[in-house]
Write a protein that holds these residues in place. Structure first.
Motif, PDB file in Angstrom:
ATOM      1  N   TYR A   1      13.561  44.168  61.346  1.00 60.85           N
ATOM      2  CA  TYR A   1      13.008  42.636  60.683  1.00 60.85           C
ATOM      3  C   TYR A   1      11.797  42.760  60.057  1.00 60.85           C
ATOM      4  O   TYR A   1      10.925  43.745  60.532  1.00 60.85           O
TER       5      TYR A   1
ATOM      6  N   VAL B   1       8.966  40.930  58.905  1.00 56.66           N
ATOM      7  CA  VAL B   1       8.169  39.767  59.320  1.00 56.66           C
ATOM      8  C   VAL B   1       6.969  39.409  58.488  1.00 56.66           C
ATOM      9  O   VAL B   1       5.998  40.198  58.712  1.00 56.66           O
TER      10      VAL B   1
ATOM     11  N   SER C   1       9.464  29.102  55.363  1.00 57.89           N
ATOM     12  CA  SER C   1      10.373  29.472  56.352  1.00 57.89           C
ATOM     13  C   SER C   1      11.758  29.218  55.882  1.00 57.89           C
ATOM     14  O   SER C   1      12.819  29.954  56.530  1.00 57.89           O
TER      15      SER C   1
ATOM     16  N   THR D   1      13.881  32.484  55.257  1.00 57.57           N
ATOM     17  CA  THR D   1      14.276  33.622  56.205  1.00 57.57           C
ATOM     18  C   THR D   1      15.841  33.898  56.278  1.00 57.57           C
ATOM     19  O   THR D   1      16.815  33.008  56.355  1.00 57.57           O
TER      20      THR D   1
ATOM     21  N   THR E   1      14.849  39.505  56.498  1.00 52.45           N
ATOM     22  CA  THR E   1      13.384  39.165  56.055  1.00 52.45           C
ATOM     23  C   THR E   1      13.122  37.831  56.792  1.00 52.45           C
ATOM     24  O   THR E   1      13.688  37.073  56.646  1.00 52.45           O
ATOM     25  N   VAL E   2      11.882  38.030  57.528  1.00 52.19           N
ATOM     26  CA  VAL E   2      11.373  36.748  58.362  1.00 52.19           C
ATOM     27  C   VAL E   2      10.316  36.042  57.638  1.00 52.19           C
ATOM     28  O   VAL E   2       9.193  36.678  57.523  1.00 52.19           O
ATOM     29  N   PHE E   3      10.372  34.986  57.620  1.00 53.79           N
ATOM     30  CA  PHE E   3       9.320  33.846  57.029  1.00 53.79           C
ATOM     31  C   PHE E   3       8.903  32.558  57.766  1.00 53.79           C
ATOM     32  O   PHE E   3       8.678  31.611  57.173  1.00 53.79           O
ATOM     33  N   GLU E   4       9.052  32.657  59.006  1.00 50.05           N
ATOM     34  CA  GLU E   4       9.145  31.894  59.999  1.00 50.05           C
ATOM     35  C   GLU E   4       7.611  31.224  60.303  1.00 50.05           C
ATOM     36  O   GLU E   4       6.755  32.015  60.371  1.00 50.05           O
TER      37      GLU E   4
ATOM     38  N   LEU F   1      16.018  33.830  65.005  1.00 52.19           N
ATOM     39  CA  LEU F   1      16.187  34.989  64.862  1.00 52.19           C
ATOM     40  C   LEU F   1      17.442  35.600  65.659  1.00 52.19           C
ATOM     41  O   LEU F   1      18.035  36.534  65.147  1.00 52.19           O
TER      42      LEU F   1
ATOM     43  N   GLU G   1      19.920  34.856  62.769  1.00 55.80           N
ATOM     44  CA  GLU G   1      19.909  35.983  61.852  1.00 55.80           C
ATOM     45  C   GLU G   1      20.476  37.294  62.246  1.00 55.80           C
ATOM     46  O   GLU G   1      21.324  38.291  61.484  1.00 55.80           O
TER      47      GLU G   1
END
Length: 447
Positions: free
Chosen positions: A197, A199, A209, A212, A233-236, A245, A248
Protein backbone atom coordinates in the motif's frame (compact mmCIF):
# COMPACT_ATOMS: atom_id res chain seq x y z
CA UNK A 1 3.26 -15.00 11.15
CA UNK A 2 6.38 -13.40 12.60
CA UNK A 3 8.95 -12.29 10.05
CA UNK A 4 12.65 -12.41 10.73
CA UNK A 5 14.07 -8.98 11.44
CA UNK A 6 10.70 -7.27 11.93
CA UNK A 7 9.61 -6.37 15.47
CA UNK A 8 6.02 -7.48 16.03
CA UNK A 9 3.33 -5.80 18.07
CA UNK A 10 -0.37 -6.70 17.98
CA UNK A 11 -2.82 -3.84 18.00
CA UNK A 12 -5.67 -4.08 20.50
CA UNK A 13 -8.49 -6.26 19.25
CA UNK A 14 -6.56 -8.08 16.55
CA UNK A 15 -5.18 -7.22 13.12
CA UNK A 16 -1.43 -7.44 13.42
CA UNK A 17 0.41 -4.21 12.68
CA UNK A 18 4.18 -4.45 12.56
CA UNK A 19 6.95 -1.97 11.92
CA UNK A 20 8.89 -2.62 8.71
CA UNK A 21 12.60 -2.16 9.32
CA UNK A 22 14.52 0.22 7.08
CA UNK A 23 16.93 -1.24 4.53
CA UNK A 24 19.96 -0.01 6.47
CA UNK A 25 19.09 -2.53 9.19
CA UNK A 26 19.32 -5.44 6.73
CA UNK A 27 23.04 -6.34 6.50
CA UNK A 28 24.73 -7.34 3.28
CA UNK A 29 22.17 -5.79 0.96
CA UNK A 30 23.60 -3.73 -1.98
CA UNK A 31 21.68 -0.58 -2.86
CA UNK A 32 23.45 1.97 -5.06
CA UNK A 33 21.70 2.71 -8.34
CA UNK A 34 19.04 0.03 -8.02
CA UNK A 35 16.46 2.64 -6.91
CA UNK A 36 16.89 4.46 -10.22
CA UNK A 37 16.52 1.18 -12.08
CA UNK A 38 13.24 0.57 -10.28
CA UNK A 39 12.02 4.01 -11.34
CA UNK A 40 12.91 3.46 -14.98
CA UNK A 41 11.21 0.06 -14.92
CA UNK A 42 8.02 1.71 -13.70
CA UNK A 43 8.34 4.40 -16.36
CA UNK A 44 8.47 1.74 -19.04
CA UNK A 45 5.52 -0.22 -17.67
CA UNK A 46 2.12 0.16 -19.26
CA UNK A 47 -0.17 0.92 -16.33
CA UNK A 48 -3.76 -0.31 -16.34
CA UNK A 49 -6.12 0.81 -13.61
CA UNK A 50 -8.90 -0.86 -11.66
CA UNK A 51 -10.99 0.31 -8.75
CA UNK A 52 -9.81 -1.48 -6.57
CA UNK A 53 -7.45 -14.88 -5.87
CA UNK A 54 -7.18 -17.75 -7.55
CA UNK A 55 -9.29 -20.66 -8.67
CA UNK A 56 -10.56 -22.82 -5.87
CA UNK A 57 -9.99 -26.47 -5.14
CA UNK A 58 -12.78 -28.69 -6.38
CA UNK A 59 -13.70 -32.31 -7.07
CA UNK A 60 -15.09 -34.00 -10.17
CA UNK A 61 -18.76 -33.72 -9.08
CA UNK A 62 -18.60 -29.91 -9.30
CA UNK A 63 -16.52 -29.73 -12.47
CA UNK A 64 -19.61 -29.22 -14.64
CA UNK A 65 -20.32 -25.96 -12.80
CA UNK A 66 -16.87 -24.42 -13.13
CA UNK A 67 -16.74 -21.46 -15.48
CA UNK A 68 -13.80 -21.12 -17.89
CA UNK A 69 -11.38 -18.36 -17.04
CA UNK A 70 -11.41 -15.91 -19.95
CA UNK A 71 -9.22 -12.98 -21.00
CA UNK A 72 -11.61 -10.56 -19.25
CA UNK A 73 -9.92 -8.46 -16.57
CA UNK A 74 -10.56 -10.14 -13.19
CA UNK A 75 -12.52 -12.90 -14.93
CA UNK A 76 -14.94 -14.76 -12.65
CA UNK A 77 -13.84 -18.05 -14.20
CA UNK A 78 -12.31 -20.83 -12.10
CA UNK A 79 -10.48 -22.69 -14.86
CA UNK A 80 -7.79 -21.37 -17.20
CA UNK A 81 -8.60 -20.91 -20.92
CA UNK A 82 -7.05 -24.29 -21.75
CA UNK A 83 -9.41 -26.04 -19.37
CA UNK A 84 -6.67 -27.06 -16.94
CA UNK A 85 -7.94 -27.23 -13.40
CA UNK A 86 -5.76 -25.29 -10.95
CA UNK A 87 -6.69 -26.49 -7.48
CA UNK A 88 -6.20 -23.65 -5.02
CA UNK A 89 -3.83 -21.70 -7.27
CA UNK A 90 -4.02 -18.10 -8.44
CA UNK A 91 -3.69 -16.63 -11.94
CA UNK A 92 -0.20 -15.55 -12.93
CA UNK A 93 0.91 -12.43 -11.08
CA UNK A 94 -1.73 -12.65 -8.33
CA UNK A 95 -0.93 -13.72 -4.76
CA UNK A 96 -3.08 -16.35 -3.07
CA UNK A 97 -5.54 -15.29 -0.39
CA UNK A 98 -4.56 -18.28 1.70
CA UNK A 99 -2.95 -18.54 5.12
CA UNK A 100 -0.74 -15.74 6.43
CA UNK A 101 -0.20 -12.93 3.93
CA UNK A 102 2.13 -10.01 4.66
CA UNK A 103 1.22 -6.48 3.57
CA UNK A 104 3.48 -3.42 3.62
CA UNK A 105 2.24 0.13 4.16
CA UNK A 106 4.48 3.01 3.02
CA UNK A 107 3.55 6.62 3.93
CA UNK A 108 4.24 9.42 1.43
CA UNK A 109 4.25 13.13 2.24
CA UNK A 110 4.85 16.17 0.03
CA UNK A 111 7.43 18.96 0.40
CA UNK A 112 4.88 21.80 0.52
CA UNK A 113 2.66 20.26 3.22
CA UNK A 114 4.06 18.89 6.51
CA UNK A 115 1.76 16.02 7.67
CA UNK A 116 -0.58 16.73 10.57
CA UNK A 117 -0.99 13.03 11.35
CA UNK A 118 1.51 10.37 12.31
CA UNK A 119 1.91 7.22 10.19
CA UNK A 120 0.49 5.22 13.08
CA UNK A 121 -2.66 7.36 13.09
CA UNK A 122 -3.13 6.88 9.36
CA UNK A 123 -2.50 3.13 9.60
CA UNK A 124 -5.18 2.93 12.31
CA UNK A 125 -7.70 4.31 9.80
CA UNK A 126 -7.46 1.00 7.95
CA UNK A 127 -6.14 -1.62 10.38
CA UNK A 128 -7.14 -3.74 12.18
CA UNK A 129 -10.51 -3.22 10.41
CA UNK A 130 -9.28 -4.52 7.04
CA UNK A 131 -7.66 -7.60 8.57
CA UNK A 132 -10.76 -8.32 10.65
CA UNK A 133 -13.01 -8.11 7.59
CA UNK A 134 -11.02 -10.68 5.60
CA UNK A 135 -10.44 -12.96 8.57
CA UNK A 136 -14.19 -13.12 9.20
CA UNK A 137 -15.04 -13.48 5.50
CA UNK A 138 -12.59 -16.33 5.02
CA UNK A 139 -13.43 -18.05 8.31
CA UNK A 140 -9.73 -17.85 9.16
CA UNK A 141 -8.45 -19.22 5.84
CA UNK A 142 -6.85 -15.84 4.99
CA UNK A 143 -5.00 -13.77 7.58
CA UNK A 144 -3.65 -10.38 6.46
CA UNK A 145 -0.77 -8.98 8.54
CA UNK A 146 0.19 -5.33 8.20
CA UNK A 147 3.79 -4.09 8.41
CA UNK A 148 4.39 -0.34 8.40
CA UNK A 149 7.22 2.07 7.72
CA UNK A 150 6.86 4.27 10.77
CA UNK A 151 7.90 7.58 9.23
CA UNK A 152 6.82 9.81 6.37
CA UNK A 153 8.89 9.59 3.19
CA UNK A 154 8.89 12.86 1.25
CA UNK A 155 8.04 12.88 -2.45
CA UNK A 156 10.09 15.18 -4.72
CA UNK A 157 7.09 17.25 -5.87
CA UNK A 158 3.83 18.58 -4.44
CA UNK A 159 0.68 16.47 -4.75
CA UNK A 160 -0.87 19.08 -7.04
CA UNK A 161 2.00 18.58 -9.51
CA UNK A 162 0.80 15.00 -10.15
CA UNK A 163 -2.78 16.09 -10.97
CA UNK A 164 -4.21 13.25 -8.88
CA UNK A 165 -7.81 12.36 -9.76
CA UNK A 166 -10.07 9.40 -10.46
CA UNK A 167 -9.42 9.33 -14.22
CA UNK A 168 -5.75 10.09 -13.93
CA UNK A 169 -3.77 10.65 -17.13
CA UNK A 170 -1.33 7.80 -17.72
CA UNK A 171 1.68 10.13 -17.79
CA UNK A 172 0.77 11.73 -14.43
CA UNK A 173 0.05 8.49 -12.59
CA UNK A 174 3.19 6.88 -14.00
CA UNK A 175 5.22 9.86 -12.79
CA UNK A 176 3.64 9.52 -9.34
CA UNK A 177 4.36 5.81 -9.15
CA UNK A 178 7.93 6.26 -10.39
CA UNK A 179 8.63 8.96 -7.79
CA UNK A 180 6.93 6.98 -5.01
CA UNK A 181 9.03 3.88 -5.60
CA UNK A 182 12.22 5.84 -6.16
CA UNK A 183 11.57 7.66 -2.86
CA UNK A 184 10.69 4.53 -0.91
CA UNK A 185 13.23 2.07 -2.26
CA UNK A 186 16.36 3.41 -0.49
CA UNK A 187 14.55 3.37 2.87
CA UNK A 188 12.34 0.26 2.66
CA UNK A 189 13.03 -3.45 2.32
CA UNK A 190 10.29 -4.83 0.02
CA UNK A 191 11.29 -8.46 0.40
CA UNK A 192 8.54 -10.92 1.30
CA UNK A 193 5.48 -8.71 0.85
CA UNK A 194 2.53 -9.89 -1.25
CA UNK A 195 0.58 -6.64 -0.87
CA UNK A 196 2.02 -3.09 -0.95
CA UNK A 197 0.00 0.00 0.00
CA UNK A 198 1.42 3.42 -1.01
CA UNK A 199 -0.45 5.81 1.29
CA UNK A 200 -0.44 9.56 0.61
CA UNK A 201 -0.79 12.17 3.35
CA UNK A 202 -4.60 12.63 3.49
CA UNK A 203 -4.31 16.34 4.32
CA UNK A 204 -1.95 17.37 1.51
CA UNK A 205 -3.44 19.77 -1.07
CA UNK A 206 -4.10 17.89 -4.30
CA UNK A 207 -4.72 14.47 -2.72
CA UNK A 208 -8.03 13.18 -4.13
CA UNK A 209 -9.76 10.26 -2.40
CA UNK A 210 -11.49 9.31 -5.66
CA UNK A 211 -8.09 8.28 -7.01
CA UNK A 212 -7.60 5.38 -4.55
CA UNK A 213 -7.05 2.41 -6.86
CA UNK A 214 -4.96 -0.65 -7.58
CA UNK A 215 -2.29 -0.14 -10.22
CA UNK A 216 -1.77 -3.15 -12.49
CA UNK A 217 1.59 -3.16 -14.25
CA UNK A 218 2.02 -4.66 -17.72
CA UNK A 219 5.21 -6.21 -16.40
CA UNK A 220 6.33 -6.54 -12.77
CA UNK A 221 8.67 -4.09 -11.12
CA UNK A 222 11.25 -5.93 -9.00
CA UNK A 223 12.20 -4.37 -5.67
CA UNK A 224 14.68 -6.15 -3.41
CA UNK A 225 14.20 -9.28 -5.47
CA UNK A 226 10.40 -9.14 -4.98
CA UNK A 227 8.47 -8.92 -8.30
CA UNK A 228 5.35 -6.78 -7.84
CA UNK A 229 2.66 -6.75 -10.53
CA UNK A 230 0.21 -4.50 -8.70
CA UNK A 231 0.36 -1.78 -6.07
CA UNK A 232 -2.42 -0.15 -4.04
CA UNK A 233 -2.28 3.64 -4.25
CA UNK A 234 -4.21 5.13 -1.31
CA UNK A 235 -5.42 8.75 -1.25
CA UNK A 236 -8.12 8.46 1.41
CA UNK A 237 -9.39 11.15 3.73
CA UNK A 238 -9.04 10.93 7.52
CA UNK A 239 -11.14 9.12 8.57
CA UNK A 240 -11.55 7.14 5.34
CA UNK A 241 -14.61 5.66 3.67
CA UNK A 242 -15.88 2.49 5.30
CA UNK A 243 -14.18 -0.72 4.11
CA UNK A 244 -12.36 1.10 1.31
CA UNK A 245 -9.03 -0.67 1.83
CA UNK A 246 -10.73 -4.05 2.17
CA UNK A 247 -12.31 -3.43 -1.25
CA UNK A 248 -8.99 -2.50 -2.85
CA UNK A 249 -7.30 -5.49 -1.23
CA UNK A 250 -9.91 -7.70 -2.92
CA UNK A 251 -8.59 -6.52 -6.30
CA UNK A 252 -5.07 -7.60 -5.36
CA UNK A 253 -6.48 -11.14 -5.13
CA UNK A 254 -8.27 -10.94 -8.50
CA UNK A 255 -11.78 -9.94 -7.44
CA UNK A 256 -13.60 -7.63 -9.90
CA UNK A 257 -15.57 -4.44 -9.42
CA UNK A 258 -19.27 -5.27 -9.31
CA UNK A 259 -20.72 -1.77 -9.50
CA UNK A 260 -21.95 -0.11 -12.68
CA UNK A 261 -20.14 3.13 -13.38
CA UNK A 262 -22.50 5.56 -15.16
CA UNK A 263 -21.29 7.67 -18.09
CA UNK A 264 -19.51 10.92 -17.18
CA UNK A 265 -21.99 13.56 -16.08
CA UNK A 266 -24.79 11.05 -15.53
CA UNK A 267 -26.79 11.03 -12.30
CA UNK A 268 -27.55 7.31 -12.65
CA UNK A 269 -26.97 4.96 -9.71
CA UNK A 270 -23.69 3.05 -9.40
CA UNK A 271 -25.13 0.12 -7.45
CA UNK A 272 -27.86 -1.27 -9.72
CA UNK A 273 -26.15 -4.63 -10.33
CA UNK A 274 -25.49 -6.02 -6.85
CA UNK A 275 -26.69 -3.33 -4.43
CA UNK A 276 -25.51 -3.91 -0.87
CA UNK A 277 -24.41 -7.49 -1.56
CA UNK A 278 -20.62 -8.05 -1.63
CA UNK A 279 -17.87 -5.61 -0.78
CA UNK A 280 -16.71 -5.48 -4.40
CA UNK A 281 -19.98 -3.77 -5.29
CA UNK A 282 -19.92 -1.07 -2.63
CA UNK A 283 -17.74 -0.66 0.43
CA UNK A 284 -20.72 1.11 2.03
CA UNK A 285 -23.07 -1.87 1.56
CA UNK A 286 -25.16 -3.19 4.44
CA UNK A 287 -24.18 -6.77 3.55
CA UNK A 288 -20.55 -6.62 2.35
CA UNK A 289 -19.71 -10.30 2.92
CA UNK A 290 -18.16 -11.70 -0.29
CA UNK A 291 -20.44 -13.84 -2.44
CA UNK A 292 -20.00 -17.57 -1.95
CA UNK A 293 -18.85 -17.68 -5.59
CA UNK A 294 -15.91 -15.45 -4.64
CA UNK A 295 -15.15 -17.68 -1.67
CA UNK A 296 -15.02 -20.64 -4.06
CA UNK A 297 -12.80 -18.66 -6.41
CA UNK A 298 -10.44 -17.80 -3.54
CA UNK A 299 -10.24 -21.41 -2.38
CA UNK A 300 -12.11 -21.00 0.90
CA UNK A 301 -14.91 -23.49 0.12
CA UNK A 302 -14.26 -27.22 0.03
CA UNK A 303 -15.66 -29.24 -2.89
CA UNK A 304 -18.36 -30.76 -0.69
CA UNK A 305 -19.61 -27.26 0.18
CA UNK A 306 -20.58 -26.56 -3.44
CA UNK A 307 -23.66 -28.16 -4.95
CA UNK A 308 -23.60 -28.45 -8.75
CA UNK A 309 -27.17 -28.87 -9.99
CA UNK A 310 -27.12 -30.80 -13.26
CA UNK A 311 -30.76 -32.13 -13.42
CA UNK A 312 -33.17 -32.72 -14.98
CA UNK A 313 -35.45 -33.46 -12.05
CA UNK A 314 -35.97 -32.15 -8.54
CA UNK A 315 -33.29 -31.94 -5.87
CA UNK A 316 -33.27 -30.67 -2.29
CA UNK A 317 -30.54 -28.84 -0.39
CA UNK A 318 -29.94 -27.30 3.02
CA UNK A 319 -27.93 -24.10 2.56
CA UNK A 320 -25.70 -22.98 5.44
CA UNK A 321 -25.46 -19.17 5.61
CA UNK A 322 -22.66 -17.60 3.59
CA UNK A 323 -21.45 -15.80 6.73
CA UNK A 324 -21.25 -18.92 8.93
CA UNK A 325 -17.86 -20.35 9.88
CA UNK A 326 -18.83 -24.02 9.96
CA UNK A 327 -19.35 -26.62 7.26
CA UNK A 328 -22.38 -27.47 5.19
CA UNK A 329 -23.35 -26.53 1.66
CA UNK A 330 -22.64 -22.82 1.07
CA UNK A 331 -23.23 -22.51 -2.67
CA UNK A 332 -25.55 -24.01 -5.29
CA UNK A 333 -24.62 -23.54 -8.94
CA UNK A 334 -26.84 -24.04 -12.01
CA UNK A 335 -25.04 -23.86 -15.34
CA UNK A 336 -26.91 -21.53 -17.71
CA UNK A 337 -24.46 -21.17 -20.59
CA UNK A 338 -20.84 -21.62 -21.69
CA UNK A 339 -19.71 -18.61 -19.64
CA UNK A 340 -22.55 -18.20 -17.15
CA UNK A 341 -24.20 -19.72 -14.09
CA UNK A 342 -26.98 -18.96 -11.65
CA UNK A 343 -25.56 -19.00 -8.10
CA UNK A 344 -27.68 -19.55 -4.99
CA UNK A 345 -26.64 -18.90 -1.37
CA UNK A 346 -28.17 -18.01 2.00
CA UNK A 347 -27.56 -14.70 3.79
CA UNK A 348 -28.18 -13.81 7.44
CA UNK A 349 -27.45 -10.95 9.85
CA UNK A 350 -24.13 -11.98 11.35
CA UNK A 351 -20.44 -11.19 11.03
CA UNK A 352 -19.73 -8.75 8.20
CA UNK A 353 -23.45 -8.81 7.37
CA UNK A 354 -24.68 -7.80 10.84
CA UNK A 355 -26.45 -4.77 9.33
CA UNK A 356 -28.05 -6.60 6.37
CA UNK A 357 -31.45 -5.20 5.43
CA UNK A 358 -33.08 -8.56 4.66
CA UNK A 359 -32.15 -12.22 5.11
CA UNK A 360 -32.99 -15.26 3.00
CA UNK A 361 -31.81 -17.03 -0.12
CA UNK A 362 -29.96 -14.78 -2.54
CA UNK A 363 -29.66 -15.57 -6.25
CA UNK A 364 -27.24 -13.95 -8.69
CA UNK A 365 -25.95 -14.51 -12.20
CA UNK A 366 -22.21 -14.89 -12.77
CA UNK A 367 -20.48 -14.42 -16.12
CA UNK A 368 -16.80 -15.16 -16.68
CA UNK A 369 -16.66 -13.30 -20.01
CA UNK A 370 -17.44 -9.89 -18.48
CA UNK A 371 -14.73 -7.42 -17.51
CA UNK A 372 -14.39 -5.97 -14.03
CA UNK A 373 -16.96 -3.17 -13.85
CA UNK A 374 -18.92 -4.50 -16.83
CA UNK A 375 -21.42 -6.68 -14.99
CA UNK A 376 -19.65 -9.96 -14.12
CA UNK A 377 -22.26 -10.46 -11.37
CA UNK A 378 -25.93 -9.41 -11.32
CA UNK A 379 -28.16 -9.99 -8.28
CA UNK A 380 -31.63 -11.38 -9.02
CA UNK A 381 -34.31 -9.15 -7.52
CA UNK A 382 -36.51 -11.59 -5.65
CA UNK A 383 -39.10 -8.88 -5.04
CA UNK A 384 -39.28 -6.71 -8.17
CA UNK A 385 -41.23 -3.53 -7.72
CA UNK A 386 -40.47 -3.18 -4.00
CA UNK A 387 -37.66 -1.60 -1.99
CA UNK A 388 -36.36 -1.68 1.57
CA UNK A 389 -34.11 0.22 3.99
CA UNK A 390 -34.38 3.43 2.00
CA UNK A 391 -32.43 5.43 4.58
CA UNK A 392 -29.40 3.11 4.78
CA UNK A 393 -29.17 0.91 1.68
CA UNK A 394 -26.89 1.87 -1.20
CA UNK A 395 -29.63 0.68 -3.60
CA UNK A 396 -33.00 0.02 -1.90
CA UNK A 397 -34.57 -1.86 -4.87
CA UNK A 398 -32.13 -4.75 -4.24
CA UNK A 399 -31.99 -4.49 -0.45
CA UNK A 400 -34.89 -6.97 -0.23
CA UNK A 401 -33.60 -9.23 -3.02
CA UNK A 402 -33.38 -12.52 -1.03
CA UNK A 403 -36.21 -15.03 -1.27
CA UNK A 404 -38.04 -16.12 1.89
CA UNK A 405 -39.91 -19.36 2.75
CA UNK A 406 -42.48 -20.25 0.11
CA UNK A 407 -41.01 -17.93 -2.52
CA UNK A 408 -39.57 -19.02 -5.87
CA UNK A 409 -37.61 -17.80 -8.86
CA UNK A 410 -37.82 -19.29 -12.35
CA UNK A 411 -35.17 -18.72 -15.01
CA UNK A 412 -36.50 -16.58 -17.88
CA UNK A 413 -36.37 -19.54 -20.28
CA UNK A 414 -38.25 -21.75 -17.83
CA UNK A 415 -35.54 -24.40 -17.62
CA UNK A 416 -35.11 -24.21 -13.84
CA UNK A 417 -36.98 -23.10 -10.74
CA UNK A 418 -35.53 -22.38 -7.27
CA UNK A 419 -37.93 -22.53 -4.31
CA UNK A 420 -37.24 -21.77 -0.65
CA UNK A 421 -39.21 -24.38 1.27
CA UNK A 422 -38.35 -23.26 4.80
CA UNK A 423 -35.81 -22.52 7.53
CA UNK A 424 -34.29 -25.38 9.50
CA UNK A 425 -33.88 -25.28 13.32
CA UNK A 426 -30.08 -25.11 12.90
CA UNK A 427 -30.37 -21.92 10.81
CA UNK A 428 -29.91 -23.52 7.38
CA UNK A 429 -32.29 -22.62 4.57
CA UNK A 430 -34.14 -25.45 2.82
CA UNK A 431 -34.14 -25.10 -0.98
CA UNK A 432 -35.74 -27.11 -3.77
CA UNK A 433 -34.40 -26.94 -7.32
CA UNK A 434 -36.44 -28.24 -10.25
CA UNK A 435 -34.80 -28.46 -13.67
CA UNK A 436 -36.57 -29.21 -16.92
CA UNK A 437 -33.36 -29.71 -18.89
CA UNK A 438 -29.72 -30.24 -18.02
CA UNK A 439 -27.23 -27.42 -18.00
CA UNK A 440 -25.43 -29.09 -20.90
CA UNK A 441 -28.52 -28.85 -23.07
CA UNK A 442 -28.40 -25.07 -22.85
CA UNK A 443 -24.63 -24.71 -22.96
CA UNK A 444 -24.72 -22.91 -26.29
CA UNK A 445 -26.39 -19.79 -24.95
CA UNK A 446 -26.37 -17.61 -21.84
CA UNK A 447 -29.54 -17.08 -19.83
Amino acid sequence: MRRSGIPAGDTPGGGVVRSARAAADAPGRPRGARALAAGSCVLGALVAWTLGTGPAAHAAPVAACLLPRTAAHHSEGLVDPGGVEQAGSAPAGYPRAQGDVDALMVFLSFPDSPPALTPREVAADHYPATARFWDAASAGHFRLHLHTVDRWLTMPRSATAYRINRDWRAADRTAYLRDALTTADPAVDFRGYDVVYLVADPDAPGVDSDATKVVNLARPVTLDGNPLSRLVTVFERHPPDRNVLAHETGHVFDLPDLYDRPPPGSAADWDTRVGDWDLMGSQFGLAPEPFAWHKWKLGWLRPEQVGCVTGPGTSYYDLAPDESTGGGTKLLVLRTGPDSVLAVEARTRTGNDAEACRTGVLLYRVRSDRESGDGPVTVVDGHPGSSACAATSVYPPLADAPLGPGESYTLPDGTARVTVTGREPDGDWAVKVTQRTTGAADAGRDV
